[in-house]
Design a protein around this motif. Structure first.
Motif, PDB file in Angstrom:
ATOM      1  N   ARG A  17       8.394  10.019   4.143  1.00  0.00           N
ATOM      2  CA  ARG A  17       9.218  10.109   3.050  1.00  0.00           C
ATOM      3  C   ARG A  17       9.134   8.897   1.887  1.00  0.00           C
ATOM      4  N   ALA A  18       9.217   7.620   2.705  1.00  0.00           N
ATOM      5  CA  ALA A  18       9.215   6.591   1.845  1.00  0.00           C
ATOM      6  C   ALA A  18       8.016   6.310   0.956  1.00  0.00           C
ATOM      7  N   TYR A  19       6.808   6.872   1.533  1.00  0.00           N
ATOM      8  CA  TYR A  19       5.537   6.934   0.877  1.00  0.00           C
ATOM      9  C   TYR A  19       5.403   7.527  -0.253  1.00  0.00           C
ATOM     10  N   VAL A  20       5.971   8.836  -0.041  1.00  0.00           N
ATOM     11  CA  VAL A  20       5.912   9.931  -1.191  1.00  0.00           C
ATOM     12  C   VAL A  20       6.746   9.467  -2.307  1.00  0.00           C
ATOM     13  N   ALA A  21       8.026   8.876  -1.893  1.00  0.00           N
ATOM     14  CA  ALA A  21       8.937   8.488  -3.238  1.00  0.00           C
ATOM     15  C   ALA A  21       8.484   7.260  -3.520  1.00  0.00           C
ATOM     16  N   SER A  22       7.702   6.308  -3.016  1.00  0.00           N
ATOM     17  CA  SER A  22       7.158   5.124  -3.737  1.00  0.00           C
ATOM     18  C   SER A  22       5.969   5.644  -4.771  1.00  0.00           C
ATOM     19  N   LYS A  23       5.138   6.520  -4.158  1.00  0.00           N
ATOM     20  CA  LYS A  23       4.143   6.918  -5.082  1.00  0.00           C
ATOM     21  C   LYS A  23       4.617   7.825  -6.299  1.00  0.00           C
TER      22      LYS A  23
END
Length: 115
Positions: A17-23
């Motif tokens: 979830r954090a990876y998607v939000a950062s991208k």
């Protein structure tokens, strides 16, 4: 801006979830009039192993909706490819919205010669 991240046949971990939000921050950096983003991460049993992980996204922008999808063996690579596609779409939408009317007018200075 609302962000919805969901999984189909797959548990969405906090790290994912954090990876998607950062991208997706990259998309928001170019265009700030985003109303809602919906991301669907899924896993399918296909015969082609390199297309089993899917990432799909719908972005609702003022007056328009953008959709993109990506398939890959690795889910993180599918997310990277998805964000690249979305970034290109958002940049294209931004240039269409601004249009040729907002471009600065180039006028040549005419010199008047006095005789």
């Amino acid at each position: 801006m609302n962000l919805t991240i969901s999984g189909h046949h797959l548990e969405v971990s906090p790290a994912l979830r954090a990876y998607v939000a950062s991208k997706l921050e990259r998309v928001l950096r170019h265009f700030d009039q985003v109303i809602h983003i919906k991301v669907l991460l899924s896993k399918h049993n296909e015969s082609q192993k390199e297309r089993r992980q899917r990432a799909e996204c719908s972005i609702l922008i003022k007056g328009n909706a953008l959709h993109a999808g990506s398939k890959h063996l690795n889910l993180y690579a599918a997310i990277d490819e998805l964000v690249d596609k979305l970034d290109r779409q958002v940049m294209g939408h931004k240039t269409r919205v601004q249009g040729w009317r907002s471009a600065p007018v180039k006028r040549e200075l005419s010199t008047i010669e006095l005789h």
